[in-house]
Design a protein around this motif. Structure first.
Motif, PDB file in Angstrom:
ATOM      1  N   MET A   1       0.260 -16.625  -9.089  1.00  0.00           N
ATOM      2  CA  MET A   1      -0.735 -16.110  -9.871  1.00  0.00           C
ATOM      3  C   MET A   1      -0.972 -14.562  -9.742  1.00  0.00           C
ATOM      4  SD  MET A   1      -4.743 -17.444  -9.214  1.00  0.00           S
ATOM      5  CE  MET A   1      -4.662 -18.899  -9.832  1.00  0.00           C
ATOM      6  N   ILE A   2      -1.648 -14.008 -10.813  1.00  0.00           N
ATOM      7  CA  ILE A   2      -1.886 -12.460 -10.639  1.00  0.00           C
ATOM      8  C   ILE A   2      -3.533 -12.414 -10.530  1.00  0.00           C
ATOM      9  CG2 ILE A   2      -1.738 -10.470 -11.790  1.00  0.00           C
ATOM     10  CD1 ILE A   2       0.652 -11.448 -13.274  1.00  0.00           C
ATOM     11  N   GLU A   3      -4.046 -11.796  -9.718  1.00  0.00           N
ATOM     12  CA  GLU A   3      -5.369 -11.687  -9.655  1.00  0.00           C
ATOM     13  C   GLU A   3      -5.976 -10.249  -9.722  1.00  0.00           C
ATOM     14  OE1 GLU A   3      -7.170 -14.927  -6.744  1.00  0.00           O
ATOM     15  OE2 GLU A   3      -5.289 -14.162  -5.879  1.00  0.00           O
ATOM     16  N   LEU A   4      -6.881  -9.722 -10.505  1.00  0.00           N
ATOM     17  CA  LEU A   4      -7.476  -8.494 -10.679  1.00  0.00           C
ATOM     18  C   LEU A   4      -8.890  -8.679 -10.349  1.00  0.00           C
ATOM     19  CD1 LEU A   4      -5.101  -8.621 -12.543  1.00  0.00           C
ATOM     20  CD2 LEU A   4      -5.920  -6.698 -13.861  1.00  0.00           C
ATOM     21  N   ALA A   5      -9.324  -7.808  -9.507  1.00  0.00           N
ATOM     22  CA  ALA A   5     -10.743  -7.630  -9.063  1.00  0.00           C
ATOM     23  C   ALA A   5     -11.418  -6.047  -9.012  1.00  0.00           C
ATOM     24  CB  ALA A   5     -10.920  -8.246  -7.567  1.00  0.00           C
ATOM     25  N   GLY A   6     -12.106  -6.040 -10.006  1.00  0.00           N
ATOM     26  CA  GLY A   6     -12.867  -4.553 -10.244  1.00  0.00           C
ATOM     27  C   GLY A   6     -12.094  -3.544 -10.544  1.00  0.00           C
ATOM     28  N   LEU A   7     -10.662  -3.838 -11.280  1.00  0.00           N
ATOM     29  CA  LEU A   7      -9.502  -2.791 -11.447  1.00  0.00           C
ATOM     30  C   LEU A   7     -10.111  -1.457 -12.348  1.00  0.00           C
ATOM     31  CD1 LEU A   7      -6.779  -2.418 -10.243  1.00  0.00           C
ATOM     32  CD2 LEU A   7      -6.047  -3.354 -12.513  1.00  0.00           C
ATOM     33  N   THR A   8     -10.082  -0.605 -11.587  1.00  0.00           N
ATOM     34  CA  THR A   8     -10.556   0.672 -12.325  1.00  0.00           C
ATOM     35  C   THR A   8      -9.523   1.768 -12.194  1.00  0.00           C
ATOM     36  OG1 THR A   8     -13.004   0.038 -12.051  1.00  0.00           O
ATOM     37  CG2 THR A   8     -12.335   2.522 -12.665  1.00  0.00           C
ATOM     38  N   ILE A  60      -0.726 -10.284  -6.140  1.00  0.00           N
ATOM     39  CA  ILE A  60       0.376 -10.880  -6.716  1.00  0.00           C
ATOM     40  C   ILE A  60       0.548 -12.011  -5.648  1.00  0.00           C
ATOM     41  CG2 ILE A  60       2.785 -10.847  -7.337  1.00  0.00           C
ATOM     42  CD1 ILE A  60       0.937  -9.153  -8.976  1.00  0.00           C
ATOM     43  N   ASP A  61       0.217 -13.308  -5.949  1.00  0.00           N
ATOM     44  CA  ASP A  61       0.196 -14.551  -4.988  1.00  0.00           C
ATOM     45  C   ASP A  61      -0.650 -14.330  -3.740  1.00  0.00           C
ATOM     46  OD1 ASP A  61       1.140 -16.483  -6.689  1.00  0.00           O
ATOM     47  OD2 ASP A  61       3.246 -16.307  -6.180  1.00  0.00           O
ATOM     48  N   GLY A  62      -1.593 -13.371  -3.759  1.00  0.00           N
ATOM     49  CA  GLY A  62      -2.349 -13.126  -2.736  1.00  0.00           C
ATOM     50  C   GLY A  62      -2.042 -11.726  -1.778  1.00  0.00           C
ATOM     51  N   GLU A  63      -0.886 -11.048  -2.315  1.00  0.00           N
ATOM     52  CA  GLU A  63      -0.424  -9.909  -1.624  1.00  0.00           C
ATOM     53  C   GLU A  63      -0.460  -8.584  -2.806  1.00  0.00           C
ATOM     54  OE1 GLU A  63       0.125  -9.191   1.317  1.00  0.00           O
ATOM     55  OE2 GLU A  63       0.289 -11.408   2.348  1.00  0.00           O
ATOM     56  N   ASP A  66       2.794  -3.607  -3.228  1.00  0.00           N
ATOM     57  CA  ASP A  66       3.457  -2.614  -2.460  1.00  0.00           C
ATOM     58  C   ASP A  66       3.637  -3.375  -0.975  1.00  0.00           C
ATOM     59  OD1 ASP A  66       0.953  -2.666  -1.152  1.00  0.00           O
ATOM     60  OD2 ASP A  66       0.655  -0.450  -1.639  1.00  0.00           O
ATOM     61  N   ARG A  67       3.131  -4.285  -0.776  1.00  0.00           N
ATOM     62  CA  ARG A  67       3.406  -5.185   0.660  1.00  0.00           C
ATOM     63  C   ARG A  67       4.399  -6.413   0.666  1.00  0.00           C
ATOM     64  NH1 ARG A  67      -3.015  -5.485   2.746  1.00  0.00           N
ATOM     65  NH2 ARG A  67      -3.173  -3.377   3.076  1.00  0.00           N
ATOM     66  N   LEU A  68       5.073  -6.401  -0.913  1.00  0.00           N
ATOM     67  CA  LEU A  68       5.919  -7.614  -1.017  1.00  0.00           C
ATOM     68  C   LEU A  68       7.300  -7.198  -0.386  1.00  0.00           C
ATOM     69  CD1 LEU A  68       5.093  -8.484  -4.512  1.00  0.00           C
ATOM     70  CD2 LEU A  68       4.564 -10.032  -2.631  1.00  0.00           C
ATOM     71  N   ARG A  69       8.100  -7.876   0.632  1.00  0.00           N
ATOM     72  CA  ARG A  69       9.271  -7.620   0.822  1.00  0.00           C
ATOM     73  C   ARG A  69      10.341  -7.318   0.127  1.00  0.00           C
ATOM     74  NH1 ARG A  69      11.952 -10.201   6.363  1.00  0.00           N
ATOM     75  NH2 ARG A  69      13.911  -8.544   6.401  1.00  0.00           N
ATOM     76  N   ASP A  70      10.479  -8.413  -0.701  1.00  0.00           N
ATOM     77  CA  ASP A  70      11.463  -8.475  -1.848  1.00  0.00           C
ATOM     78  C   ASP A  70      10.840  -8.796  -3.163  1.00  0.00           C
ATOM     79  OD1 ASP A  70      13.695  -8.278  -0.012  1.00  0.00           O
ATOM     80  OD2 ASP A  70      13.174 -10.117   0.650  1.00  0.00           O
ATOM     81  N   PRO A  71      10.640  -7.625  -3.749  1.00  0.00           N
ATOM     82  CA  PRO A  71       9.591  -7.701  -4.997  1.00  0.00           C
ATOM     83  C   PRO A  71       9.973  -8.802  -6.150  1.00  0.00           C
ATOM     84  CG  PRO A  71       9.651  -5.494  -4.174  1.00  0.00           C
ATOM     85  CD  PRO A  71      10.622  -6.224  -3.583  1.00  0.00           C
ATOM     86  N   LEU A  72      11.461  -8.676  -6.345  1.00  0.00           N
ATOM     87  CA  LEU A  72      12.123  -9.396  -7.523  1.00  0.00           C
ATOM     88  C   LEU A  72      12.105 -10.901  -7.228  1.00  0.00           C
ATOM     89  CD1 LEU A  72      15.256  -7.386  -8.690  1.00  0.00           C
ATOM     90  CD2 LEU A  72      13.253  -7.752  -9.730  1.00  0.00           C
ATOM     91  N   LEU A  73      11.795 -11.468  -5.810  1.00  0.00           N
ATOM     92  CA  LEU A  73      11.681 -12.770  -5.711  1.00  0.00           C
ATOM     93  C   LEU A  73      10.479 -13.196  -5.745  1.00  0.00           C
ATOM     94  CD1 LEU A  73      13.625 -13.017  -2.302  1.00  0.00           C
ATOM     95  CD2 LEU A  73      14.494 -13.059  -4.473  1.00  0.00           C
ATOM     96  N   ALA A  74       9.472 -12.108  -5.997  1.00  0.00           N
ATOM     97  CA  ALA A  74       7.726 -12.867  -6.160  1.00  0.00           C
ATOM     98  C   ALA A  74       7.493 -12.498  -7.730  1.00  0.00           C
ATOM     99  CB  ALA A  74       7.006 -11.797  -5.253  1.00  0.00           C
ATOM    100  N   ILE A  75       7.908 -11.350  -8.363  1.00  0.00           N
ATOM    101  CA  ILE A  75       7.866 -11.064  -9.593  1.00  0.00           C
ATOM    102  C   ILE A  75       8.717 -10.265 -10.350  1.00  0.00           C
ATOM    103  CG2 ILE A  75       6.529  -8.971  -8.796  1.00  0.00           C
ATOM    104  CD1 ILE A  75       4.435  -9.178 -11.104  1.00  0.00           C
ATOM    105  N   GLY A  76       9.104 -10.703 -11.479  1.00  0.00           N
ATOM    106  CA  GLY A  76       9.971  -9.897 -12.359  1.00  0.00           C
ATOM    107  C   GLY A  76       8.962  -9.575 -13.688  1.00  0.00           C
ATOM    108  N   ALA A  77       9.528  -8.188 -14.163  1.00  0.00           N
ATOM    109  CA  ALA A  77       8.970  -7.638 -15.374  1.00  0.00           C
ATOM    110  C   ALA A  77       9.725  -6.840 -16.128  1.00  0.00           C
ATOM    111  CB  ALA A  77       7.867  -6.529 -14.577  1.00  0.00           C
ATOM    112  N   LEU A  78       9.547  -6.799 -17.342  1.00  0.00           N
ATOM    113  CA  LEU A  78      10.146  -6.147 -18.255  1.00  0.00           C
ATOM    114  C   LEU A  78       8.963  -5.274 -18.985  1.00  0.00           C
ATOM    115  CD1 LEU A  78      12.150  -5.399 -20.572  1.00  0.00           C
ATOM    116  CD2 LEU A  78      11.338  -7.167 -21.939  1.00  0.00           C
ATOM    117  N   LEU A  79       9.241  -3.855 -18.768  1.00  0.00           N
ATOM    118  CA  LEU A  79       8.335  -3.002 -19.016  1.00  0.00           C
ATOM    119  C   LEU A  79       8.819  -1.982 -20.057  1.00  0.00           C
ATOM    120  CD1 LEU A  79       5.538  -2.213 -16.488  1.00  0.00           C
ATOM    121  CD2 LEU A  79       5.708  -4.018 -18.016  1.00  0.00           C
ATOM    122  N   GLU A  80      10.003  -1.695 -19.844  1.00  0.00           N
ATOM    123  CA  GLU A  80      10.898  -0.757 -20.615  1.00  0.00           C
ATOM    124  C   GLU A  80      12.393  -0.776 -20.656  1.00  0.00           C
ATOM    125  OE1 GLU A  80      12.217   1.226 -22.973  1.00  0.00           O
ATOM    126  OE2 GLU A  80      10.419   2.448 -22.899  1.00  0.00           O
TER     127      GLU A  80
END
Length: 335
Positions: A1-8, A60-63, A66-80
């Motif tokens: 899950m992705i959670e945004l709270a008051g993101l500015t 990102i799933d509660g974290e 920048d605190r994810l140890r291995d980001p690709l195991l948690a979230i994958g992204a195509l931005l460019e």
């Protein structure tokens, strides 16, 4: 899950993202929509730690990312999709990502075959077509077999077969219980893919609802009725009452609001009237989107004679969108 709270996010005196709060849930494809300049790319960059919010946070799933140890195991992204080293082969591009995240080499061949690039694994992406580059970007996102996936304009450059493939891939990933978040300006594709929508305009949240509810709440629905005796037909329908309204079109058809097609058919049949057409009409996602966001358009072309500030008519194609920057899975920085 992705959670945004008051993101500015503010850049000097300009607010690009304004107090966004919403969640992207697993198990469904969530579409992310907004006019050009709405803040979509900035929001997605903050989700991946490429931009730091002025206030608020993304989890990102509660974290935090920048605190994810291995980001690709948690979230994958195509931005460019084109953000790859031109001197590396497709295989070596994925190998660098895999080694930085502790992913086994065997996974590289799996994702290359999955996206249809197995035959060109040893070729350099600088010679790839736009569609092939998209496939490599999707392979990068899938490399860590993550539970969360983000795609920005994933069908850009793909041929019809590729569009059909990525559409079904996103649906399968969601059906597998993953969180799938996709941004696109192609409303026809979004309508076929997403079940839930998050819509922003000028950095603010405009809608966070299901696809069906979004279209219903931001469009006009009616039943189109046509027959050889339009005057009798209209008289019958206007006697219905109960908030039913009847409008005649230039072609002689009737547009009936406030009741369902089945009820209209029963009323007409009871009067022995013949119908040539009885069809429920509902706006497309594109029309509903334009109706909701016309006051939030930052860059707007004006048609001759309409005057400043007049929105494009329903059905006019949306402008092509921009792209965010790809991210480096090890450093969490843009390339």
């Amino acid at each position: 899950m992705i959670e945004l709270a008051g993101l500015t996010k503010r850049y000097g005196g300009k607010t690009a993202v304004d107090d966004l709060t919403f969640s992207v849930r697993p198990g469904i494809v969530t579409g992310f929509l907004g006019p050009n300049g709405a803040g979509k790319s900035t929001t997605m960059r903050m989700m991946l730690g490429l931009d730091h919010p002025t206030s608020g946070e993304v989890l990102i799933d509660g974290e935090r990312y920048d605190r994810l140890r291995d980001p690709l195991l948690a979230i994958g992204a195509l931005l460019e999709a084109k953000a790859v080293h031109p001197g590396r082969t497709a295989y070596n591009h994925l190998l660098c990502l895999a080694q930085s995240n502790g992913i086994a080499r065997e996974r590289i061949d799996v994702v290359l075959d999955l996206v249809g690039l197995g035959a060109v694994a040893r070729k350099r992406p600088k010679g790839f077509s736009l569609g092939m580059g998209q496939r490599l970007g999707i392979a990068s996102a899938l490399l860590g077999d993550p539970r969360i996936l983000m795609f920005d304009e994933p069908v850009n450059g793909l041929d019809p077969e590729g569009i059909h493939w990525i559409r079904n891939l996103m649906k399968r990933l969601a059906a597998d219980g993953r969180t799938v978040f996709v941004s696109s300006h192609l409303m026809s594709e979004m309508a076929l893919t997403a079940e839930h929508l998050v819509v922003i305009g000028q950095g603010r949240l405009l809608a966070d609802t299901s696809m069906a509810d979004f279209i219903r709440e931001n469009s006009r629905s009616f039943v189109r009725v046509r027959g050889p005796e339009p005057e009798r037909l209209r008289a019958v329908l206007e006697r219905t009452g109960g908030g039913v309204t009847v409008t005649e079109t230039a072609e002689g058809a009737l547009e009936v609001e406030g009741t369902e097609a089945a009820r209209i058919g029963e009323l007409v049949a009871g009067q022995g009237l013949v119908l040539h057409e009885l069809s429920p009409q509902q706006a497309s996602l594109e029309e509903a989107f334009m109706r909701l966001t016309h006051g939030s358009v930052e860059y707007e072309a004006h048609n001759g004679g309409e005057g400043p500030g007049a929105p494009d008519p329903p059905g006019a194609p949306p402008a092509a969108g921009g792209w965010g920057a790809q991210w480096d899975s090890r450093r969490g920085k843009g390339e």
